[in-house]
Scaffold this motif. Structure first.
Motif: not given
Length: 267
Positions: A188, A232, A235-236
């Motif tokens: 994240s 993911y 996408s980051q």
């Protein structure tokens, strides 16, 4: 994309499959045909139950495969934390060195500085050696990542290694802890990590322990979870993805990038 070729007896997901030079070369060519930009050769496993491998044995496994792939013009990364193996790789045409210890040996820095090789500087909570199975606190791990890269990148650049040759890997799975939370926290924070250090980021989520913890699936059924984590990460804004299944990731990114307006995919 960086395709993984493990030339080991005891890799956690494919040990023994590519131990001979012929099989390793064939698998590297297959990964390349599926879209791999770089082939990452692993002459030794690094999971908690793996056996140590000497530098001589690493070089024996690497020699015919590295020579052939370089001769074919295929960009090659060598995944080893042994300085003797790293010197061998530099002398025989490797374009990348991938060190799970993040290049801690100052004695090697002059040789690294004079080469043109890109360096994948990986963080791990262990700092030295293979992964271990220990639970960790996500906030402590993420703070430790910032401190590790600030110190290690400073040393490497002070030794004359240009910033444009450095790639950072925050680590995932057992390299961050036996629990899934630290790996989730790191994924994240990819954009923040890129902004903090101004360098390309690599992730290697493929078949890692935290995905098996989240899903409860064994390794043989962890492909969908791996692909989800890789998408993911893309996408980051991650720059490099190291993976076992290049074909699946290539197709997934092709579709996503087409739908998003043909943005360039991670390498």
């Amino acid at each position: 994309m960086i395709g993984i070729v493990n030339m080991t007896v005891d890799s956690f997901s494919d040990g023994g499959l590519y131990l001979t030079a012929e099989k390793a070369i064939a698998h590297a060519r297959e990964l390349r045909s599926h879209g791999a930009d770089v082939i990452d050769l692993g002459p030794a496993a690094s999971h908690p139950r793996s056996e140590p491998v000497t530098a001589d044995e690493e070089r024996r496994r690497l020699a015919p495969v590295l020579e052939q792939l370089v001769a074919e013009g295929i960009p090659v990364s060598v995944d080893s934390f042994l300085p003797e193996t790293q010197r061998y790789a530099l002398a025989h045409g490797a374009g990348y060195l991938n060190d799970i210890q993040g290049f801690p040996s100052d004695d090697l820095y002059p040789r690294l500085a004079e080469s043109g090789c890109k360096l994948i500087v990986m963080h791990s909570i262990q700092r030295r050696g293979r992964a271990t199975v220990v639970p960790t606190d996500p906030e402590e791990v993420t703070a430790g990542i910032d401190g590790f890269f600030a110190e290690r990148l400073g040393r490497l650049q002070a030794a004359g290694i240009a910033a444009d040759r450095l790639i950072i890997d925050p680590g995932l799975g057992f390299f961050l802890g036996s629990n899934a939370e630290p790996s989730i926290a790191v994924l994240s924070r990819i954009r923040r990590l890129k902004e903090r250090f101004g360098l390309p980021v690599l992730i290697s989520a493929s078949r890692k322990s935290f995905l098996r913890t989240i899903t409860g699936r064994p390794i043989v059924h962890i492909g969908p979870a791996t692909l989800a984590a890789e998408i993911y990460a893309a996408s980051q804004g991650v720059d490099y993805i190291r993976t076992h299944d290049v074909a699946a990731l290539h197709d997934a990114l092709t579709v996503l990038n087409t739908m998003a307006g043909n943005e360039p995919p991670p390498q």
